[in-house]
Structure formats: structure tokens, C-alpha cells
Design an enzyme around this catalytic site. Sequence first.
Site, PDB file in Angstrom:
ATOM      1  N   SER A 151       0.607  -1.234   0.046  1.00  0.00           N
ATOM      2  CA  SER A 151       0.193   0.032   0.104  1.00  0.00           C
ATOM      3  C   SER A 151       0.549   1.224   0.156  1.00  0.00           C
ATOM      4  CB  SER A 151      -0.657  -0.025   1.226  1.00  0.00           C
ATOM      5  OG  SER A 151      -2.216   0.841   1.489  1.00  0.00           O
ATOM      6  N   ASP A 228     -10.027  -5.386  -2.640  1.00  0.00           N
ATOM      7  CA  ASP A 228      -9.418  -4.161  -2.143  1.00  0.00           C
ATOM      8  C   ASP A 228     -10.852  -3.296  -1.947  1.00  0.00           C
ATOM      9  OD1 ASP A 228      -7.640  -2.375  -1.214  1.00  0.00           O
ATOM     10  OD2 ASP A 228      -6.255  -2.849  -1.979  1.00  0.00           O
ATOM     11  N   HIS A 261      -8.062  -6.056   1.712  1.00  0.00           N
ATOM     12  CA  HIS A 261      -6.265  -4.668   1.261  1.00  0.00           C
ATOM     13  C   HIS A 261      -5.534  -5.287   2.065  1.00  0.00           C
ATOM     14  CE1 HIS A 261      -4.563  -1.810   0.523  1.00  0.00           C
ATOM     15  NE2 HIS A 261      -4.113  -1.395   1.834  1.00  0.00           N
TER      16      HIS A 261
HETATM   17  N1  LIG Z   1      -7.430   2.214   9.720  1.00  0.00           N
HETATM   18  C1  LIG Z   1      -8.109   2.188   7.984  1.00  0.00           C
HETATM   19  C2  LIG Z   1      -7.316   1.037   7.722  1.00  0.00           C
HETATM   20  C3  LIG Z   1      -6.050   1.397   7.411  1.00  0.00           C
HETATM   21  C4  LIG Z   1      -4.902   0.346   6.254  1.00  0.00           C
HETATM   22  O1  LIG Z   1      -5.800  -0.584   5.672  1.00  0.00           O
HETATM   23  N2  LIG Z   1      -3.596  -0.077   6.463  1.00  0.00           N
HETATM   24  C5  LIG Z   1      -3.216  -1.258   5.853  1.00  0.00           C
HETATM   25  C6  LIG Z   1      -1.709  -0.303   5.464  1.00  0.00           C
HETATM   26  S1  LIG Z   1      -2.738   1.036   3.863  1.00  0.00           S
HETATM   27  C7  LIG Z   1      -2.796  -2.080   6.882  1.00  0.00           C
HETATM   28  O2  LIG Z   1      -1.809  -3.050   6.687  1.00  0.00           O
HETATM   29  N3  LIG Z   1      -3.023  -1.496   8.122  1.00  0.00           N
HETATM   30  C8  LIG Z   1      -2.571  -3.145   9.049  1.00  0.00           C
HETATM   31  C9  LIG Z   1      -3.434  -3.894   9.306  1.00  0.00           C
HETATM   32  O3  LIG Z   1      -4.411  -5.032   8.686  1.00  0.00           O
HETATM   33  O4  LIG Z   1      -2.915  -4.490  10.291  1.00  0.00           O
HETATM   34  C10 LIG Z   1      -9.444   2.003   7.644  1.00  0.00           C
HETATM   35  O5  LIG Z   1     -10.681   2.515   8.780  1.00  0.00           O
HETATM   36  O6  LIG Z   1      -9.664   2.102   6.939  1.00  0.00           O
END
Ligand SMILES: N[C@@H](CCC(=O)N[C@@H](CS)C(=O)NCC(=O)O)C(=O)O
Length: 283
Positions: A151, A228, A261
Site C-alpha cells: 500500500s 480491496d 487489502h
Molecule cells: N484505518 C484504515 C485502514 C488502514 C489500513 O488498511 N492499513 C493497511 C495499510 S494501508 C494495513 O496494513 N493495516 C494494518 C493491518 O491490516 O494490520 C481504515 O479505517 O480503513
Amino acid sequence: MDAVLRLASEHRCFGGTVAFYRHDSAVCGGEMRFSVYVPPQAQAGKVPVLYFLSGLTCTEETFQIKAGAQRLAAELGLMLVVPDTSPRDTGIPNENADWEVGTAAGFYVDATQQPWASRFRMFSYVTRELPELIGKNFPARMDREGIFGHSMGGHGALVCALRQPGRYRSVSAFAPICAPMRVPWGKKAFTTYFGPDTEAWKEWDSLELIRSGRSRLPPLLVDQGTRDKFLVEQLKPELLREACDQAGQPLTLRSQDGYDHGYYFVSTFIADHLRHHAVALTS
Ligand SMILES: N[C@@H](CCC(=O)N[C@@H](CS)C(=O)NCC(=O)O)C(=O)O
């Protein structure tokens, strides 16, 4: 071990070691954190280094816990180096106010706008200061570096490699932000870190860098899940495909049916990415 590195914790893992470090960063003007997986082969000699750049809201720990990379890294003899996603507790007003910018959203760029410019220098950190620390303190072959990410970190891996032609022997990405200048995440971050002049943004946009024809990457592997939730608005892999086709940049872009995602997606395809890097790094 260099006295500048502070060991936070260390864990035996598949015959190697996962360890978490903190140190005072000259580049970022304060404490930075990173993690390293050292594979068992490092007991006998230096091993290649593969950097993983994580996405928004992640830390140096997320990949080590969730990607399931160590078993195969231990087989392939790859060192995995994972920086945190930004400086933290910098004292910059509102640094934690928005998950898309500031803390855990450094975007792997060197900010030019104050107050961010003195601390948010993740490009220089990831490409210069961190590798110097790795080369000095770990059994790493610094002539064999690869880079990948997820990402925001997928964008970071592409941009780090495009801005330094020939530096990394292998590059790949999971669900990268392919065209930050054209999507809400990137527009917000680049406005914050570089100001409103979009001409300056082009130096940090993989699409623009590929289109410029100034540099070529090693054959690129990109995986993207079809379910995603950020695919259409934020990621835009079709633009990457178009730019690579036009520039003659070798790209394997795989659309993975039904995957979202997160790290269930990353962990499903991590082995393919590690093998992709190992071919270039260990041959
Ligand atoms: N906080 C965000 C999502 C953030 C997110 O998806 N981060 C990804 C990278 S862009 C990630 O790897 N998060 C950590 C995880 O899934 O453990 C939302 O509310 O949609």
C-alpha cells in the site's frame, strides 16, 4: 553491536532471530524504530537484505507478526528489514490527528514543508541512514539489496527504487498506491509534505517517474486483490500497467480474485514475493 542501537526485544524464529531496535536518527532528528529478521544462514556468512515498507497505520512490528514471512526467509537465507512508517512523538502539532498523514503515514518521502521537513525524512532514512546501520551492525551483504512493500509502502518501494536506478536488485509490491498524485491519500500527504506546487510532487510519484523514462526497475512483481476496498479510489494499478507498457518496463501484475487489502492477502502471496526477490538476490 553499535552502541547507537537499543535492543527492545529479541525472539528466536525458524532458527534465526526477529529483533526490534530503537535508535537516535540523525536524518529524522529523533528516535526511530525498525525490526530485523536475521536468518540462520547469517551464522555462517553475510546474507542479502530485503527491505519491507509497510502501509498506513502500521509499525515496524506489523509485518513481522502478520505476514508469515520468516519461515521461507529462513529457507532462502534472506534478511528482512522493516522500518517504522514514520517518526513518532515529534511534537509537531496534530501529528496524530489524522491516520492518513503524520504519524504512521510518512509516505517514504523527504518533506520540504515545515514543520514536517525537519523530522519527516523517511526517504533518506530508508535509503541511507537505515542501510548504513544495517551494514555496520548485521551480517548483511550490502551489495545485494531488494525492496518491497504494501500500500503506502508499495508506493515507497517503487519510488525508492525508481529514484536510485540500479541500487536494488529486486522490487515488488502488494496493493501499492500506484499514482499518489492522482488519489486522495497521495494528494493529502503531498500537499502536507511538499506544499501545493504539484510540479514538485512528480519526483515522488511512481507513475510520473516511470513515464519520464529516466529509470528502469528490475522486472516488477505486483499483486492486487479484487475486493480491496481501496482499489478504485486510491490504488489504481491499471495506471501502473499502462505506464509500464508504454515505458517498456517489465511488470507482472496479478489480480487476485476475492482478496482484500489486509495482511490475509499479504500473507497469502508473501512466498511468491520472497522467491521473486531470492532469485535476484541469491543468484
Ligand atoms: N484505518 C484504515 C485502514 C488502514 C489500513 O488498511 N492499513 C493497511 C495499510 S494501508 C494495513 O496494513 N493495516 C494494518 C493491518 O491490516 O494490520 C481504515 O479505517 O480503513
